[in-house]
Design an enzyme around this catalytic site. Structure first.
Site, PDB file in Angstrom:
ATOM      1  N   CYS A  57       0.857  -1.186   0.000  1.00 38.38           N
ATOM      2  CA  CYS A  57       0.000   0.000   0.000  1.00 38.38           C
ATOM      3  C   CYS A  57       0.889   1.231   0.000  1.00 38.38           C
ATOM      4  O   CYS A  57       2.105   1.133   0.083  1.00 38.38           O
ATOM      5  CB  CYS A  57      -0.871   0.011   1.245  1.00 38.38           C
ATOM      6  SG  CYS A  57      -1.875  -1.460   1.443  1.00 38.38           S
ATOM      7  N   ARG A  73       3.459   1.473  -7.405  1.00 41.48           N
ATOM      8  CA  ARG A  73       3.673   0.330  -6.530  1.00 41.48           C
ATOM      9  C   ARG A  73       2.531  -0.675  -6.621  1.00 41.48           C
ATOM     10  O   ARG A  73       2.659  -1.786  -6.147  1.00 41.48           O
ATOM     11  CB  ARG A  73       3.834   0.798  -5.080  1.00 41.48           C
ATOM     12  CG  ARG A  73       4.923   1.835  -4.918  1.00 41.48           C
ATOM     13  CD  ARG A  73       5.239   2.048  -3.475  1.00 41.48           C
ATOM     14  NE  ARG A  73       5.786   0.828  -2.907  1.00 41.48           N
ATOM     15  CZ  ARG A  73       7.057   0.475  -2.957  1.00 41.48           C
ATOM     16  NH1 ARG A  73       7.921   1.262  -3.552  1.00 41.48           N
ATOM     17  NH2 ARG A  73       7.487  -0.638  -2.430  1.00 41.48           N
ATOM     18  N   TRP A  77      -3.816  -1.900  -1.397  1.00 38.97           N
ATOM     19  CA  TRP A  77      -3.791  -3.165  -2.136  1.00 38.97           C
ATOM     20  C   TRP A  77      -4.494  -4.162  -1.228  1.00 38.97           C
ATOM     21  O   TRP A  77      -4.001  -4.486  -0.155  1.00 38.97           O
ATOM     22  CB  TRP A  77      -2.344  -3.581  -2.412  1.00 38.97           C
ATOM     23  CG  TRP A  77      -2.220  -4.864  -3.166  1.00 38.97           C
ATOM     24  CD1 TRP A  77      -2.429  -6.122  -2.696  1.00 38.97           C
ATOM     25  CD2 TRP A  77      -1.853  -5.025  -4.536  1.00 38.97           C
ATOM     26  NE1 TRP A  77      -2.213  -7.038  -3.675  1.00 38.97           N
ATOM     27  CE2 TRP A  77      -1.862  -6.409  -4.819  1.00 38.97           C
ATOM     28  CE3 TRP A  77      -1.521  -4.137  -5.558  1.00 38.97           C
ATOM     29  CZ2 TRP A  77      -1.545  -6.919  -6.076  1.00 38.97           C
ATOM     30  CZ3 TRP A  77      -1.207  -4.648  -6.804  1.00 38.97           C
ATOM     31  CH2 TRP A  77      -1.229  -6.028  -7.053  1.00 38.97           C
ATOM     32  N   ASN A 130      -0.124   1.019   6.353  1.00 43.46           N
ATOM     33  CA  ASN A 130       0.547   0.025   5.506  1.00 43.46           C
ATOM     34  C   ASN A 130       0.970  -1.116   6.411  1.00 43.46           C
ATOM     35  O   ASN A 130       1.515  -0.858   7.487  1.00 43.46           O
ATOM     36  CB  ASN A 130       1.818   0.599   4.864  1.00 43.46           C
ATOM     37  CG  ASN A 130       1.519   1.486   3.694  1.00 43.46           C
ATOM     38  OD1 ASN A 130       0.366   1.747   3.375  1.00 43.46           O
ATOM     39  ND2 ASN A 130       2.573   1.972   3.053  1.00 43.46           N
ATOM     40  N   GLY A 131       0.794  -2.342   5.962  1.00 39.73           N
ATOM     41  CA  GLY A 131       1.209  -3.474   6.780  1.00 39.73           C
ATOM     42  C   GLY A 131       0.017  -4.338   7.150  1.00 39.73           C
ATOM     43  O   GLY A 131      -1.060  -4.218   6.565  1.00 39.73           O
ATOM     44  N   GLU A 137      13.258 -14.097 -19.851  1.00 40.43           N
ATOM     45  CA  GLU A 137      12.978 -12.703 -19.499  1.00 40.43           C
ATOM     46  C   GLU A 137      12.137 -12.014 -20.587  1.00 40.43           C
ATOM     47  O   GLU A 137      11.229 -11.243 -20.275  1.00 40.43           O
ATOM     48  CB  GLU A 137      14.299 -11.961 -19.241  1.00 40.43           C
ATOM     49  CG  GLU A 137      14.178 -10.483 -18.946  1.00 40.43           C
ATOM     50  CD  GLU A 137      13.342 -10.148 -17.705  1.00 40.43           C
ATOM     51  OE1 GLU A 137      12.974 -11.050 -16.944  1.00 40.43           O
ATOM     52  OE2 GLU A 137      13.032  -8.956 -17.540  1.00 40.43           O
ATOM     53  N   LYS A 188       8.468 -10.438 -19.907  1.00 41.68           N
ATOM     54  CA  LYS A 188       8.061  -9.069 -20.237  1.00 41.68           C
ATOM     55  C   LYS A 188       6.773  -9.078 -21.044  1.00 41.68           C
ATOM     56  O   LYS A 188       5.866  -8.307 -20.777  1.00 41.68           O
ATOM     57  CB  LYS A 188       9.149  -8.324 -21.043  1.00 41.68           C
ATOM     58  CG  LYS A 188      10.403  -7.940 -20.325  1.00 41.68           C
ATOM     59  CD  LYS A 188      10.242  -6.899 -19.248  1.00 41.68           C
ATOM     60  CE  LYS A 188       9.906  -7.535 -17.938  1.00 41.68           C
ATOM     61  NZ  LYS A 188      10.890  -7.643 -16.943  1.00 41.68           N
ATOM     62  N   GLU A 248       3.787 -10.187 -18.894  1.00 33.59           N
ATOM     63  CA  GLU A 248       3.549  -9.266 -17.773  1.00 33.59           C
ATOM     64  C   GLU A 248       2.852  -7.980 -18.207  1.00 33.59           C
ATOM     65  O   GLU A 248       1.914  -7.529 -17.551  1.00 33.59           O
ATOM     66  CB  GLU A 248       4.913  -8.941 -17.159  1.00 33.59           C
ATOM     67  CG  GLU A 248       4.912  -7.978 -16.026  1.00 33.59           C
ATOM     68  CD  GLU A 248       6.328  -7.707 -15.518  1.00 33.59           C
ATOM     69  OE1 GLU A 248       6.451  -7.317 -14.372  1.00 33.59           O
ATOM     70  OE2 GLU A 248       7.306  -7.862 -16.283  1.00 33.59           O
ATOM     71  N   HIS A 265      11.793 -32.387 -26.622  1.00 35.22           N
ATOM     72  CA  HIS A 265      11.204 -33.153 -25.517  1.00 35.22           C
ATOM     73  C   HIS A 265       9.793 -32.682 -25.185  1.00 35.22           C
ATOM     74  O   HIS A 265       9.327 -32.879 -24.066  1.00 35.22           O
ATOM     75  CB  HIS A 265      12.122 -33.080 -24.289  1.00 35.22           C
ATOM     76  CG  HIS A 265      13.504 -33.561 -24.585  1.00 35.22           C
ATOM     77  ND1 HIS A 265      13.793 -34.890 -24.770  1.00 35.22           N
ATOM     78  CD2 HIS A 265      14.657 -32.884 -24.790  1.00 35.22           C
ATOM     79  CE1 HIS A 265      15.091 -35.012 -25.049  1.00 35.22           C
ATOM     80  NE2 HIS A 265      15.632 -33.811 -25.072  1.00 35.22           N
ATOM     81  N   LYS A 301       4.796  -3.334  -8.054  1.00 37.37           N
ATOM     82  CA  LYS A 301       6.228  -3.196  -8.312  1.00 37.37           C
ATOM     83  C   LYS A 301       7.033  -4.066  -7.356  1.00 37.37           C
ATOM     84  O   LYS A 301       7.995  -4.699  -7.742  1.00 37.37           O
ATOM     85  CB  LYS A 301       6.627  -1.720  -8.166  1.00 37.37           C
ATOM     86  CG  LYS A 301       8.107  -1.441  -8.407  1.00 37.37           C
ATOM     87  CD  LYS A 301       8.483  -1.715  -9.848  1.00 37.37           C
ATOM     88  CE  LYS A 301       9.957  -1.523 -10.125  1.00 37.37           C
ATOM     89  NZ  LYS A 301      10.356  -2.199 -11.384  1.00 37.37           N
TER      90      LYS A 301
HETATM   91  C1  AGP Z   1       9.710  -7.885 -13.295  1.00 32.67           C
HETATM   92  O1  AGP Z   1       9.303  -7.277 -14.456  1.00 32.67           O
HETATM   93  C2  AGP Z   1       8.662  -8.239 -12.381  1.00 32.67           C
HETATM   94  N1  AGP Z   1       7.898  -7.106 -12.041  1.00 32.67           N
HETATM   95  C3  AGP Z   1       8.986  -9.181 -11.252  1.00 32.67           C
HETATM   96  O2  AGP Z   1       9.249 -10.416 -11.818  1.00 32.67           O
HETATM   97  C4  AGP Z   1      10.133  -8.814 -10.285  1.00 32.67           C
HETATM   98  O3  AGP Z   1      11.357  -8.900 -10.933  1.00 32.67           O
HETATM   99  C5  AGP Z   1      10.086  -9.756  -9.084  1.00 32.67           C
HETATM  100  O4  AGP Z   1       8.885  -9.529  -8.394  1.00 32.67           O
HETATM  101  C6  AGP Z   1      11.244  -9.595  -8.163  1.00 32.67           C
HETATM  102  O5  AGP Z   1      11.328  -8.297  -7.666  1.00 32.67           O
HETATM  103  P1  AGP Z   1      12.646  -7.774  -6.976  1.00 32.67           P
HETATM  104  O6  AGP Z   1      13.708  -7.750  -7.998  1.00 32.67           O
HETATM  105  O7  AGP Z   1      12.289  -6.389  -6.499  1.00 32.67           O
HETATM  106  O8  AGP Z   1      12.956  -8.705  -5.856  1.00 32.67           O
END
Ligand code: AGP
Length: 729
Positions: A47, A78, A145, A172-173, A601, A605, A608, A624, A724
């Site tokens: 949050c 976030r 959140w 938050n928390g 990766e 992307k 995501e 396989h 984030k």
């Molecule tokens: C990356 O695009 C993602 N948002 C996600 O996989 C991220 O890398 C993962 O949550 C780990 O986060 P961190 O690097 O802050 O630990």
């Protein structure tokens, strides 16, 4: 804690200021065990908190609202699903200590703009005067959140003590004992409106306040009320309290979740190294000021760079333009139940090493776009001061201050174990081969949650390397706690100075990529790979037989930003490619060796942000299973740049072509004809040394994901359902 580039906490907990080039961090072993892990690992909510208090500065209601809304917009990245604010209904300038009219509370499910719209609608419906001026006013705001209760106005913050809004709280928390507290409050006649854990807090504050004032006169102070509330709370929290019984006053406190106070004064500075005594002194001189509270420095930097990093068990009372800090002596008594007596403490302000430009989009439309394009600069910053070019007699080498005292231990390790999640895991996977090659130590890969699910063996003679952009990912932190318990050497690689990973590991390296705001990690990924390549160079530096290889890598590192500039020129081409893929259901990516990570990766992307199914597949596994998927319709990216796997990838391409696969081949500049024979779409990229090729190769795939997202009409910076920093398990 989420923290501030360039600020380092020393062992006396005095904040000192260090330059952004203070590249590596190092924390003393003994610091580790002073950390209460339960405060950090499981309970932190995703949050955002923001508050704005103007003292002796006349501000109209409209202005106050906009400051609060903008604060929330800075926290948006976030991730959140609802938002809310509270402002005063009438001016109580002069700070008369009698109850003001109940504060106004606005809460809305959905994005900040829905909240803004609903506030202005309500304002016009109730004829609230937006031009009314307040010489002093305290407003609070929150992005939520959902964890306890669905996203809905009643579950959004501020949470209230009841109909009259006597006490309001943003939180938050997670309060872990909220059920017990709720039952007690229910027995005392309180009714609950929400399903949140937070609601017990304002109700408890009202309970404490009413009890203390049973005699009649109001003598209990706001901070006394909050201190008593804190004694009953278990779990992790950052809290801000607002009350109509204490007009124009805010109380902030924390345990576990991060919280910062920003200070902006409108008179000449009295002193440079201000402490809080000086703050009070300044206020007594009648200097007008604005004070901001936030869980994230990004919401402060446009107002002020003077910040106080609030510490666990501190209670910050902002009143009459002054700031008082009380701290519970030991945080928690040995019985774990209640907090000891608080004492007044002095704290130093620090300067945020963050520029407004870092949090603005500049000439770009989206943060992800900006962050992809600034990789030549972020990589330069990552390497600054760490690569020694070597003169005619000196050899090229790498200097990582935060690791140098631990290199011998690492070289003696039985294993190196990389631990991370998502993109950070992929970055470690990309670096694994060069670590194995230069260090000669077995390198294991662990997804943090999986390591914990298996309770996999970790030994005292292991070196565990925790990779995390935010330094706050719950799974990674839980794995760190586990590795510490098992006696392994713990190394951190993070972008966030002062984060839990930075504070709780034995040693490590900051990646110095600058603020990354887009939820999709892009520049942090490339900087992480570069840092891990430098770690490999540092560990392997004592091996004579690899000297030439190491010098070649260092040379290539120095040229890397230029190569990234070149590959970014593929932007338009990637947009065209995205256009051709816009309505596809799925996209496969095949890679191997150094570029298995690139395939993973790239696919991460795409799924995501573009919300398109995408899988990264190890090309060696093609026969396989995955080969069954291949037909003339399914688009497949094959990464076939020059390295020792090149000929194997050529053979993969032939086999895919034989099944009429719809191929997009990424190859080294000049290789198009040889690799594809003109029968498939090609992405040509500049060549660098093999172990750094993943840094170059990911860029077109980042651009592809970005353009696909924009063309498909999705939110680039805040993908559906994602935050984030994943600070819950
Ligand atoms: C990356 O695009 C993602 N948002 C996600 O996989 C991220 O890398 C993962 O949550 C780990 O986060 P961190 O690097 O802050 O630990």
């Amino acid at each position: 804690m989420v923290f501030l580039d360039g600020i380092r906490l020393n062992r006396q907990n005095v904040i000192t200021i260090s330059g952004i080039t203070s590249a590596a961090f190092q924390f003393h072993h003994s610091d580790l065990f002073s950390v209460h892990f339960d405060q950090h690992l499981n309970f932190t909510e995703m949050c955002g908190i923001f508050a704005y208090l103007n003292y002796d500065v006349s501000r109209e209601r409209r202005y106050i609202l906009e400051v609060l809304f903008n604060g929330l917009r800075r926290l948006e990245y976030r991730g959140y699903d609802s938002a809310g604010i509270s402002i005063d209904s009438s001016s109580v300038a002069g700070a008369v200590r009698s109850p003001s009219d109940p504060p106004l509370v606005f809460r809305q499910e959905g994005n900040i703009e829905s909240l803004v719209k609903s506030v202005y609608q309500e304002v016009s419906a109730t004829d609230l005067n937006l031009e009314e001026s307040f010489s002093v006013h305290a407003g609070i705001a929150h992005t939520r959140w959902a964890t306890h209760g669905e996203p809905a106005p009643r579950n959004s913050h501020p949470q209230s003590s009841g109909a009259e809004n006597d006490f309001l709280v943003v939180h938050n928390g997670v309060i872990t004992n909220y059920e017990v507290l709720k039952q007690s409050l229910l027995r005392h006649g309180y009714t609950f409106e929400s399903e949140t854990d937070t609601e017990v807090i304002p109700k408890l504050a009202k309970f404490v306040f009413d009890k203390a004032n049973e005699g009649g006169d109001q003598t209990v102070t706001f901070s006394e009320v909050v201190l008593e509330v804190m004694r009953h709370l278990e779990g992790a929290y950052a809290l801000i309290f607002k009350s109509r019984h204490y007009p124009n006053e805010l109380i902030a406190c924390k345990r576990g979740s991060p919280l910062l106070l920003g200070v902006k004064e409108f008179a000449e500075e009295q002193n440079n190294g201000t402490s809080y005594n000086e703050m009070n002194f300044i206020s007594k001189n009648g200097h007008p000021k604005e004070l901001f509270l936030s869980s994230d420095p990004h919401a402060l930097v446009e107002h002020t760079k003077k910040v106080l990093v609030i510490e666990d068990s501190e209670v910050v009372d902002i009143k009459d333009g002054g700031v008082t800090i009380l701290k519970f002596d030991n945080g928690k008594r040995k019985d774990g139940k209640s907090l000891s007596r608080p004492a007044s403490v002095q704290r130093a302000l620090s300067i945020l090493e963050m520029e407004v430009e870092q949090i603005s989009k500049g000439k770009y439309k989206y943060y992800m776009q900006k962050e992809i394009h600034e990789q030549p600069e972020s990589l330069t910053t990552t390497m600054r001061g760490r690569l020694i070019r070597g003169g005619s007699s000196k050899r090229k080498s790498v200097l990582l201050g935060g690791l140098k005292d631990h290199l011998k231990t690492i070289r003696r390790s039985r294993r190196i174990v990389f631990i991370g999640c998502g993109t950070s895991y992929n970055a470690a996977l990309a670096a694994r081969p060069i670590l194995e090659e230069l260090c000669g130590i077995p390198v294991m890969m662990e997804i943090a949650s999986d390591l914990l699910d298996r309770q996999a063996p970790v030994y005292r003679d292991d070196t565990t390397i925790f990779v995390s952009q935010s330094g706050e990912t719950a799974d990674t932190l839980n794995a760190l706690e586990y590795a510490l318990e098992n006696g392994a050497l713990c190394v951190g690689i993070t972008n966030t100075v002062g984060s839990s990973v930075a504070r709780n590991t034995h040693c490590g390296v900051h990646i110095n990529a600058g603020s990354e705001i887009g939820v999709a990690s892009t520049k942090a990924y490339t900087s992480q790979i570069v840092v891990m390549a430098m770690v490999a160079l540092a560990i392997g530096a004592d091996t004579i037989s690899t000297k030439q290889r190491r010098e070649g890598i260092i040379e290539s590192l120095l040229n890397l930003p230029g190569k990234i500039r070149e590959v970014l020129k593929l932007d338009e081409e990637m947009k065209e490619l995205a256009r051709s893929l816009i309505s596809e259901q799925s996209l496969l990516m095949f890679g191997r060796g150094y570029n298995y990570a690139t395939a993973l990766e790239g696919a991460l992307k795409v799924k995501e942000v573009a919300l398109m199914h995408s899988e990264g597949i190890l090309a060696g596994e093609m026969k396989h299973g995955p080969l069954a998927l291949v037909d003339e319709t399914l688009p497949i990216v094959v990464i076939a740049t020059r390295d020792q796997c090149f000929s194997k990838q050529q053979s993969v391409i032939q086999q895919l072509k034989a099944r009429k696969g719809r191929l997009i081949v990424m190859c080294t500049e000049g290789d198009a004809a040889a690799v594809c024979g003109g029968s498939c779409r090609v992405i040509e990229v500049p060549q660098v040394v093999d172990c750094l090729q993943p840094v170059v190769n990911i860029v077109p795939l980042q651009l592809l994901a970005y353009h696909l997202t924009v063309l498909r009409g999705y939110n680039v910076d805040q993908p559906r359902n994602l935050a984030k920093s994943v600070t819950t398990e």
